[in-house]
Design a protein around this motif. Structure first.
Motif, mmCIF file in Angstrom:
data_model
loop_
_atom_site.group_PDB
_atom_site.id
_atom_site.type_symbol
_atom_site.label_atom_id
_atom_site.label_comp_id
_atom_site.label_asym_id
_atom_site.label_seq_id
_atom_site.Cartn_x
_atom_site.Cartn_y
_atom_site.Cartn_z
ATOM 1 N N ARG A 133 0.816 -1.216 0.000
ATOM 2 C CA ARG A 133 0.000 0.000 0.000
ATOM 3 C C ARG A 133 0.853 1.270 0.000
ATOM 4 O O ARG A 133 0.323 2.362 -0.159
ATOM 5 C CB ARG A 133 -0.905 0.034 1.227
ATOM 6 N N GLY A 134 2.159 1.121 0.270
ATOM 7 C CA GLY A 134 3.026 2.289 0.370
ATOM 8 C C GLY A 134 2.830 3.056 1.666
ATOM 9 O O GLY A 134 3.040 4.260 1.725
ATOM 10 N N TRP A 135 2.436 2.345 2.709
ATOM 11 C CA TRP A 135 2.092 2.971 3.977
ATOM 12 C C TRP A 135 3.218 2.931 4.999
ATOM 13 O O TRP A 135 2.970 3.120 6.187
ATOM 14 C CB TRP A 135 0.876 2.289 4.575
ATOM 15 N N ASN A 136 4.437 2.725 4.604
ATOM 16 C CA ASN A 136 5.527 2.647 5.579
ATOM 17 C C ASN A 136 5.621 3.921 6.409
ATOM 18 O O ASN A 136 5.822 3.873 7.625
ATOM 19 C CB ASN A 136 6.857 2.369 4.878
ATOM 20 N N THR A 137 5.484 5.066 5.788
ATOM 21 C CA THR A 137 5.551 6.337 6.508
ATOM 22 C C THR A 137 4.375 6.483 7.448
ATOM 23 O O THR A 137 4.530 6.940 8.584
ATOM 24 C CB THR A 137 5.574 7.516 5.518
ATOM 25 N N ILE A 138 3.203 6.102 7.002
ATOM 26 C CA ILE A 138 2.009 6.216 7.835
ATOM 27 C C ILE A 138 2.162 5.363 9.088
ATOM 28 O O ILE A 138 1.857 5.801 10.195
ATOM 29 C CB ILE A 138 0.746 5.803 7.042
ATOM 30 N N VAL A 139 2.652 4.152 8.924
ATOM 31 C CA VAL A 139 2.778 3.233 10.043
ATOM 32 C C VAL A 139 3.856 3.702 11.019
ATOM 33 O O VAL A 139 3.668 3.676 12.234
ATOM 34 C CB VAL A 139 3.072 1.809 9.527
ATOM 35 N N THR A 140 4.991 4.156 10.513
ATOM 36 C CA THR A 140 6.057 4.597 11.403
ATOM 37 C C THR A 140 5.750 5.950 12.032
ATOM 38 O O THR A 140 6.327 6.301 13.055
ATOM 39 C CB THR A 140 7.411 4.692 10.668
ATOM 40 N N ASP A 141 4.825 6.694 11.463
ATOM 41 C CA ASP A 141 4.474 8.021 11.951
ATOM 42 C C ASP A 141 3.267 7.984 12.881
ATOM 43 O O ASP A 141 2.744 9.030 13.247
ATOM 44 C CB ASP A 141 4.186 8.931 10.752
ATOM 45 N N ASN A 142 2.815 6.807 13.261
ATOM 46 C CA ASN A 142 1.640 6.653 14.108
ATOM 47 C C ASN A 142 1.890 7.312 15.461
ATOM 48 O O ASN A 142 2.741 6.880 16.232
ATOM 49 C CB ASN A 142 1.325 5.166 14.274
ATOM 50 N N LEU A 143 1.150 8.354 15.767
ATOM 51 C CA LEU A 143 1.361 9.134 16.984
ATOM 52 C C LEU A 143 0.411 8.761 18.113
ATOM 53 O O LEU A 143 0.463 9.372 19.182
ATOM 54 C CB LEU A 143 1.207 10.625 16.661
ATOM 55 N N GLY A 182 -3.147 14.398 5.625
ATOM 56 C CA GLY A 182 -1.916 14.162 6.369
ATOM 57 C C GLY A 182 -0.800 13.513 5.560
ATOM 58 O O GLY A 182 0.367 13.782 5.770
ATOM 59 N N TYR A 183 -1.173 12.632 4.652
ATOM 60 C CA TYR A 183 -0.193 11.860 3.875
ATOM 61 C C TYR A 183 -0.575 11.848 2.397
ATOM 62 O O TYR A 183 -0.949 10.809 1.857
ATOM 63 C CB TYR A 183 -0.112 10.423 4.391
ATOM 64 N N PRO A 184 -0.471 12.978 1.701
ATOM 65 C CA PRO A 184 -0.921 13.026 0.312
ATOM 66 C C PRO A 184 -0.093 12.149 -0.623
ATOM 67 O O PRO A 184 -0.614 11.612 -1.598
ATOM 68 C CB PRO A 184 -0.780 14.498 -0.062
ATOM 69 N N ASP A 185 1.206 11.958 -0.330
ATOM 70 C CA ASP A 185 2.056 11.158 -1.212
ATOM 71 C C ASP A 185 1.941 9.655 -0.929
ATOM 72 O O ASP A 185 2.004 8.841 -1.841
ATOM 73 C CB ASP A 185 3.525 11.569 -1.072
ATOM 74 N N GLU A 186 1.782 9.296 0.341
ATOM 75 C CA GLU A 186 1.771 7.891 0.720
ATOM 76 C C GLU A 186 0.410 7.241 0.529
ATOM 77 O O GLU A 186 0.319 6.059 0.219
ATOM 78 C CB GLU A 186 2.206 7.720 2.185
ATOM 79 N N TYR A 187 -0.652 7.985 0.772
ATOM 80 C CA TYR A 187 -1.984 7.415 0.708
ATOM 81 C C TYR A 187 -2.566 7.604 -0.691
ATOM 82 O O TYR A 187 -2.660 8.706 -1.180
ATOM 83 C CB TYR A 187 -2.902 8.068 1.756
#
Length: 176
Positions: A63-73, A170-175
């Motif tokens: 899904r290309g969600w590596n940034t989303i997952v590591t950025d989970n706050l 929040g994540y226009p490039d990843e999502y």
């Protein structure tokens, strides 16, 4: 490390550096599968923990969600809630010790401080238990949304639209 080994003229040191690089690569590959997201997969599908770790990492990578997952706050935010609750219950312990005096009796002049510390620990631990449930639920929502966004859209279209809009902001490039 591999470049250092190639540049090094001594054969023994080069071999040692290559071995260390290989061992670290193996450890990194194994440790990669031990993550909090694997617990969600175990609960949802009943896979083994290692298989779940592989599957959930593959899902996020596809899904290309590596940034989303590591950025989970969520985890950080809930930690601050735990600290806040601990401070509040610590203050209550301090006030109770000040009001009733000598509740503990064994700490001498430090009874008020110990009232605060004991209240803080109790509040922090109990709130951590409750907040871990909220964190697990959030992780499950993220994994389920990554796994089956079409089903979420079909069953909860309004929530799905809100979630997609928020993630696009929040994540226009990843999502995508």
């Amino acid at each position: 490390m591999a470049d250092m080994a190639r540049d090094n003229e001594e054969g023994g040191t080069a071999i040692l550096l290559c071995l260390i690089d290989c061992i670290l690569g193996c450890i990194e590959g194994i440790v990669e599968y031990f993550n909090k997201w694997a617990y969600v997969y175990v609960g949802l599908y009943g896979y083994s923990f290692i298989e779940s770790g592989k599957n959930v990492l593959g899902l996020f990578k596809s899904r290309g969600w590596n940034t989303i997952v590591t950025d989970n706050l969520v985890e950080s935010a809930l930690f601050f809630v735990n600290v806040g609750i601990g401070l509040l219950t610590g203050c209550i312990g301090f006030i109770l010790e000040s009001s009733f005096g000598d509740m503990y009796g064994v700490f001498g002049d430090s009874d008020k401080i110990m009232g605060f510390v004991i209240g803080f620990v109790i509040g922090f631990v109990l709130s951590s238990i409750v907040m871990s449930t909220i964190e697990s639920a959030t992780n499950t929502v993220i994994v389920c949304f990554a796994e089956a966004p079409a089903e979420f859209e079909a069953n909860h279209p309004q929530l799905s639209d809100q979630m997609r809009a928020s993630w696009l902001t929040g994540y226009p490039d990843e999502y995508s």
